[in-house]
Scaffold this motif. Sequence first.
Motif, PDB file in Angstrom:
ATOM      1  N   ALA A 317       3.639  -9.847  -1.709  1.00 11.87           N
ATOM      2  CA  ALA A 317       3.384 -10.861  -0.670  1.00 11.87           C
ATOM      3  C   ALA A 317       2.271 -10.400   0.263  1.00 11.87           C
ATOM      4  CB  ALA A 317       4.661 -11.114   0.125  1.00 11.87           C
ATOM      5  N   GLY A 318       1.652  -9.265  -0.065  1.00 10.97           N
ATOM      6  CA  GLY A 318       0.483  -8.832   0.714  1.00 10.97           C
ATOM      7  C   GLY A 318       0.784  -7.898   1.872  1.00 10.97           C
ATOM      8  N   ALA A 319       1.928  -7.224   1.845  1.00  7.42           N
ATOM      9  CA  ALA A 319       2.265  -6.311   2.955  1.00  7.42           C
ATOM     10  C   ALA A 319       1.203  -5.219   3.104  1.00  7.42           C
ATOM     11  CB  ALA A 319       3.631  -5.669   2.693  1.00  7.42           C
ATOM     12  N   SER A 320       0.934  -4.853   4.347  1.00  6.24           N
ATOM     13  CA  SER A 320      -0.012  -3.754   4.604  1.00  6.24           C
ATOM     14  C   SER A 320       0.713  -2.418   4.429  1.00  6.24           C
ATOM     15  CB  SER A 320      -0.529  -3.849   6.042  1.00  6.24           C
ATOM     16  OG  SER A 320       0.541  -3.556   6.931  1.00  6.24           O
ATOM     17  N   ASP A 321      -0.037  -1.315   4.436  1.00 12.32           N
ATOM     18  CA  ASP A 321       0.593   0.003   4.316  1.00 12.32           C
ATOM     19  C   ASP A 321       1.557   0.242   5.471  1.00 12.32           C
ATOM     20  OD1 ASP A 321      -0.805   0.382   2.014  1.00 12.32           O
ATOM     21  OD2 ASP A 321      -2.369   1.636   2.921  1.00 12.32           O
ATOM     22  N   THR A 322       1.174  -0.222   6.659  1.00 12.70           N
ATOM     23  CA  THR A 322       2.059  -0.042   7.820  1.00 12.70           C
ATOM     24  C   THR A 322       3.334  -0.875   7.649  1.00 12.70           C
ATOM     25  OG1 THR A 322       0.122   0.303   9.154  1.00 12.70           O
ATOM     26  CG2 THR A 322       2.143  -0.184  10.349  1.00 12.70           C
TER      27      THR A 322
END
Length: 360
Positions: A317-322
């Motif tokens: 779903a496009g989560a960032s590394d953070t």
Amino acid sequence: MTDRVIAIAEGRHTKPLPGVGALGAPGTVTDTRGRQIRDLRISVTDRCNFRCTYCMPKEVFGPDYEFLARSQLLSFEEITRLAHAFKRHGVEKVRLTGGEPLLRKDLEGLIAMLAEIPDLDLTLTTNGSILAKKAVALKAAGLKRITVSLDSLDDGVFRAMNDVDFPVSKVLEGIDAAADAGLGPIKINMVVKRGVNEDSIVPMARHFKDSGHIVRFIEFMDVGATNGWRMDAVMPSADVIRAIDAELPLVQIDPNYRGEVAARWRYRDGSGEIGVISSVTQAFCRECTRVRLSTDGLLYTCLFATQGYDLRALLRAGASDTDLAAAIGAIWSVRADRYSEIRTADTAALRKVEMSYIGG
Ligand code: SAM
């Protein structure tokens, strides 16, 4: 044995992600019992070329069994992103497992990507069947150490336990190749089943005594829901130690680090050491710092879990590394697992995830 297992593809039991709190300083997240995350196991395939009776019995994992499709597997990039996120929480060791990890195509490529993460102890558990061919490439890719499973040196007993008629000699060739490639000290895992391979305990200890390899005797566990586990088939580690000590005197030694699951013993004559892993008779939940990532990206905070958290959904779903690191921290902070401390005949019958999928 149960009649039919729900194939993994049909049985993806997930639980909702907990609310995300502040990320905190690296390595500080603790669960509800004060345990930290140190050890990540990644299952890179749910397939195996063995059908060990205590792990992937043929009657269940037969020709009609529906393994995961390629699109369901985490890609190497996805695995590596998650490994970085775990590292931020203090993970020190990554073990690749499965299924049989050496069956995953181009595994060396994944190892090379993970080997770039600084200060990570990168290791792998294998049945050794194709290790002789792969050992040099694994080492060159950056693998540091290896564990090989071998349940008996008696060819008949071993062939019956792996249930695909695989010979001992080929696994021993794999162990030698791994040692020559510099993947030592090699650990050798032997699952002990009472009435099946208990006569193989002392010969196994004797064979590897002067080799520099460390044999670890593992109690037969009620992992998964299909291996026909019964308490009377468990040979307690105390009996294993007694049997070896009677012929090859032993003395107990301190763990290498807090939370080490194997209790260590060395031979009194100084010729090496062995370990015993007693998940059934001496639960080590209190110090458990392990977390497991399934082949399709569910995160399990216990080997005996029935549900996992869907990190693949977050990734895709496009989560960032953070975001990923925050989700992992939130999951860990609500962890309360202590299955081996509360095991009963009833809990043993729960529909737990299979070890081949969650990673051994
Ligand atoms: N295919 C690889 C191998 O054979 O090592 C890696 C996966 S295997 C599931 C990992 C380890 O789990 C092996 O050492 C295996 O013997 C152990 N194992 C599997 N089922 C078990 C059970 N019911 N009780 C104890 N150990 C088990």
